[in-house]
Design an enzyme around this catalytic site. Structure first.
Site, PDB file in Angstrom:
ATOM      1  N   ARG A 146       0.798  -1.233   0.000  1.00 23.49           N
ATOM      2  CA  ARG A 146       0.000   0.000   0.000  1.00 23.49           C
ATOM      3  C   ARG A 146       0.833   1.287   0.000  1.00 23.49           C
ATOM      4  NH1 ARG A 146      -4.154   0.453   4.342  1.00 23.49           N
ATOM      5  NH2 ARG A 146      -3.263  -1.297   5.471  1.00 23.49           N
ATOM      6  N   TYR A 189       8.155  -4.555  15.322  1.00 24.42           N
ATOM      7  CA  TYR A 189       7.855  -4.415  13.894  1.00 24.42           C
ATOM      8  C   TYR A 189       8.631  -3.217  13.335  1.00 24.42           C
ATOM      9  CZ  TYR A 189       3.620  -7.384  14.284  1.00 24.42           C
ATOM     10  OH  TYR A 189       2.738  -8.396  14.464  1.00 24.42           O
ATOM     11  N   LYS A 245      30.309  24.096   3.376  1.00 24.04           N
ATOM     12  CA  LYS A 245      30.339  22.643   3.211  1.00 24.04           C
ATOM     13  C   LYS A 245      31.715  22.115   3.582  1.00 24.04           C
ATOM     14  CE  LYS A 245      31.986  20.382   0.134  1.00 24.04           C
ATOM     15  NZ  LYS A 245      32.563  19.786  -1.075  1.00 24.04           N
TER      16      LYS A 245
HETATM   17  C1  UD1 Z   1      -0.278  -8.403  12.983  1.00 22.58           C
HETATM   18  C2  UD1 Z   1      -0.805  -9.319  14.089  1.00 22.58           C
HETATM   19  C3  UD1 Z   1      -2.083  -8.716  14.692  1.00 22.58           C
HETATM   20  C4  UD1 Z   1      -1.792  -7.319  15.197  1.00 22.58           C
HETATM   21  C5  UD1 Z   1      -1.194  -6.450  14.099  1.00 22.58           C
HETATM   22  C6  UD1 Z   1      -0.730  -5.152  14.662  1.00 22.58           C
HETATM   23  C7  UD1 Z   1      -0.171 -11.583  13.429  1.00 22.58           C
HETATM   24  C8  UD1 Z   1      -0.642 -12.844  12.859  1.00 22.58           C
HETATM   25  N1  UD1 Z   1      -1.062 -10.603  13.529  1.00 22.58           N
HETATM   26  O1  UD1 Z   1      -1.244  -8.406  11.959  1.00 22.58           O
HETATM   27  O2  UD1 Z   1      -2.548  -9.513  15.739  1.00 22.58           O
HETATM   28  O3  UD1 Z   1      -2.984  -6.725  15.694  1.00 22.58           O
HETATM   29  O4  UD1 Z   1      -0.048  -7.087  13.498  1.00 22.58           O
HETATM   30  O5  UD1 Z   1      -0.317  -4.302  13.631  1.00 22.58           O
HETATM   31  O6  UD1 Z   1       0.968 -11.470  13.792  1.00 22.58           O
HETATM   32  N2  UD1 Z   1       6.055  -9.620   8.475  1.00 22.58           N
HETATM   33  C9  UD1 Z   1       7.177 -10.301   8.055  1.00 22.58           C
HETATM   34  N3  UD1 Z   1       7.045 -11.497   7.443  1.00 22.58           N
HETATM   35  C10 UD1 Z   1       5.839 -12.061   7.240  1.00 22.58           C
HETATM   36  C11 UD1 Z   1       4.689 -11.379   7.672  1.00 22.58           C
HETATM   37  C12 UD1 Z   1       4.841 -10.158   8.292  1.00 22.58           C
HETATM   38  O7  UD1 Z   1       8.296  -9.805   8.223  1.00 22.58           O
HETATM   39  O8  UD1 Z   1       5.799 -13.169   6.683  1.00 22.58           O
HETATM   40  C13 UD1 Z   1       6.230  -8.318   9.125  1.00 22.58           C
HETATM   41  C14 UD1 Z   1       5.592  -7.195   8.353  1.00 22.58           C
HETATM   42  O9  UD1 Z   1       6.549  -6.594   7.507  1.00 22.58           O
HETATM   43  C15 UD1 Z   1       5.135  -6.246   9.452  1.00 22.58           C
HETATM   44  C16 UD1 Z   1       4.836  -7.166  10.614  1.00 22.58           C
HETATM   45  O10 UD1 Z   1       5.524  -8.361  10.364  1.00 22.58           O
HETATM   46  O11 UD1 Z   1       6.147  -5.369   9.864  1.00 22.58           O
HETATM   47  C17 UD1 Z   1       3.347  -7.443  10.792  1.00 22.58           C
HETATM   48  O12 UD1 Z   1       2.841  -8.050   9.638  1.00 22.58           O
HETATM   49  P1  UD1 Z   1       1.429  -7.681   9.042  1.00 22.58           P
HETATM   50  O13 UD1 Z   1       1.216  -8.470   7.826  1.00 22.58           O
HETATM   51  O14 UD1 Z   1       1.262  -6.212   8.964  1.00 22.58           O
HETATM   52  O15 UD1 Z   1       0.476  -8.255  10.193  1.00 22.58           O
HETATM   53  P2  UD1 Z   1      -1.015  -7.825  10.479  1.00 22.58           P
HETATM   54  O16 UD1 Z   1      -1.900  -8.573   9.590  1.00 22.58           O
HETATM   55  O17 UD1 Z   1      -1.121  -6.358  10.518  1.00 22.58           O
END
Ligand code: UD1
Ligand code: MG
Length: 451
Positions: free
Chosen positions: A15, A103, A333
């Site tokens: 997004r 995160y 600079k």
């Molecule tokens: C996640 C939580 C949710 C919480 C929310 C808060 C889980 C299953 N869910 O959901 O309970 O309320 O965050 O924002 O954890 N990422 C990876 N690898 C992956 C998947 C994700 O590195 O395979 C990283 C993403 O870059 C991101 C973070 O983990 O920084 C969270 O992932 P995202 O997909 O945003 O999780 P949500 O669905 O928002």
């Protein structure tokens, strides 16, 4: 007890609509990732592991600028947050202590909140950071039983009753390293998203007879960035917090809303910052210095008693000693100005060293670039550079020397000498009036010819 950080940053950030990985988009002129890292580093972690996936090489490069000892591990396919955490296991081999999972796209977490999570670990095996959401939307819900956390249910998998819960999951978790990887190992992907949910470790832990609890923080701390609109909002929040913190620390911001700060801006007590000043990365301003209106600073150090601007530009490598003066429309600079030296008007000083109490006249330029290479200008102490002097680098001006206004200085000037390099002046009596008459006569002839 030692601490390790695992920062999840593999998501694509679709997004954001950008080629840049989400966690490298800047807030306060530092990648989003730097903010999470900074909060985590306040715990003095023994190890820091960043899980990268999308454009991992760019993340790795950025990280090497941000932290000496953080390590990047790759998550090639993003199969869920538990899968991401599992990628960090090898990097944490031999580590024992608490792991905090952060995160990379959640920049406002405060060190005190992380400390509270660590403290809660003393009485519980798994500690989750939660918050009361104004609008719980699609966040994971924290299901409590008595004072303890029973499990986390993702929005997609939640029953209508569970969706009514306002206590939401921020995503941050603190757990003992060995326990964490044991729990993560048993997570499956049998859920509405077909992902390995890290959130499942809470239910699994409880089934094993381990305990779990929630530490809460304000919702504003857990704000995650998913779109450019959210990024823009995050910048506004960052700026207002950073300004408030400086004011709290005794800095005088004359028009706080017009001052733009970077994550690493340092300004000392009783310094004054006038309206419309931009601080890029790497600026330190000492106590009692004044930055006047409409100035732009990056990668520089301004000492006590110095006055910069209005309308000054300090670029990387600028080092201003005490009581120096940089005036309007002056660019500096990669240059060092010793105590009390002044460059007050319309000048460019690049790749230079200026000694104490020297005065650089209006319009002076260090001609540092020959089109291929940059060259150095050395100016001694108590030197007077006349207005509009061109200093063709490499060149040295000795202590107590002077240059005449309008000079083009191509050779070194020894200490105490006066250097003049401009054509001698010739005055021709009456010639201006004669010339004017001739020109007027010519114009008359031409106008006649055209009518
Ligand atoms: C996640 C939580 C949710 C919480 C929310 C808060 C889980 C299953 N869910 O959901 O309970 O309320 O965050 O924002 O954890 N990422 C990876 N690898 C992956 C998947 C994700 O590195 O395979 C990283 C993403 O870059 C991101 C973070 O983990 O920084 C969270 O992932 P995202 O997909 O945003 O999780 P949500 O669905 O928002
Ligand atoms: Mg998310």
């Amino acid at each position: 007890m030692s601490t390790a950080l695992v920062i999840l940053a593999a998501g694509k950030g679709t997004r954001m609509n950008s080629d840049l990985p989400k966690v490298l988009h800047p807030i306060g002129q530092a990648p989003m990732l730097a903010h999470a890292l900074r909060a985590g580093q306040s715990l003095e972690p023994e190890r820091t592991v960043v899980v990268a996936g999308h454009e991992a090489e760019l993340v790795q490069n950025a990280l090497s600028d941000l932290s000496q000892d953080a390590q990047v591990v790759l998550q090639v396919e993003q199969l869920g947050t538990a899968h991401a955490v599992a990628r960090a296991q090898d990097a944490l081999n031999g580590f024992s202590g608490n792991v905090i999972i952060l995160y990379g796209d959640t920049p406002f977490i405060q060190p005190e909140t992380l400390e509270a999570m660590i403290a809660a670990r003393a009485s519980h095996d798994v500690v989750v950071l939660g918050f009361e959401a104004a609008d719980p939307a699609r966040y994971g819900r924290l299901v409590m039983e008595g004072g303890d956390l029973a499990r986390i249910v993702e929005f997609k998998d939640a029953s209508p009753e569970e969706r009514d819960i306002n206590l939401c999951n921020s995503g941050l978790i603190c757990c003992d390293a060995r326990v964490l990887f044991e729990l993560v190992d048993t997570v499956d992907n049998k859920n509405a998203s077909g992902e390995y949910y890290l959130t499942d470790i809470v239910g699994i832990a409880r089934d094993k007879g381990l305990s779990a609890t929630v530490v809460t923080c304000d919702e504003s701390e857990t704000l995650g960035i998913n779109s450019r609109v959210e990024l823009a909002r995050a910048e506004v929040i960052f700026q207002s917090r950073a300004r408030a913190a400086l004011i709290e620390d005794g800095v005088m911001l004359m028009a706080p809303d017009t001052v733009h700060l970077a994550l690493d801006t340092v300004i000392g007590r009783d310094a004054v910052v006038e309206p419309n000043v931009v601080f890029g990365p790497g600026v330190t301003v000492e106590s009692g210095a004044t930055i006047r209106a409409f100035s732009h600073l990056e990668g520089c150090h301004v000492s006590r008693g110095a006055v910069v601007g209005p309308y000054a530009r300090l670029r990387p490598g600028t080092e201003l000693a005490e009581d120096t003066r940089i005036g309007n429309f002056v660019e500096i600079k990669n240059a060092t100005l010793a105590e009390g030296s002044k460059v007050n008007h319309l000048s460019y000083i690049g790749d230079a060293r200026i000694g104490a109490f020297s005065n650089i006249g209006a319009g002076t330029i260090t001609c540092n670039y020959d089109g291929v290479m940059k060259h150095q200008t050395e100016i001694g102490a108590r030197v007077f550079i006349g207005s509009d002097t061109m200093l063709i680098a490499p060149v040295r001006i000795g202590d107590d020397a002077m240059t005449g206004s309008g000079s083009v200085i191509t050779q070194d000037v020894e200490a105490g000498a006066l250097a003049l390099s401009r054509p001698a002046q010739v005055n021709k009596p009456g010639a201006a009036i004669k010339l004017n008459d001739i020109l007027k006569h010519r114009k008359k002839q031409r106008d006649k010819g055209q009518s």
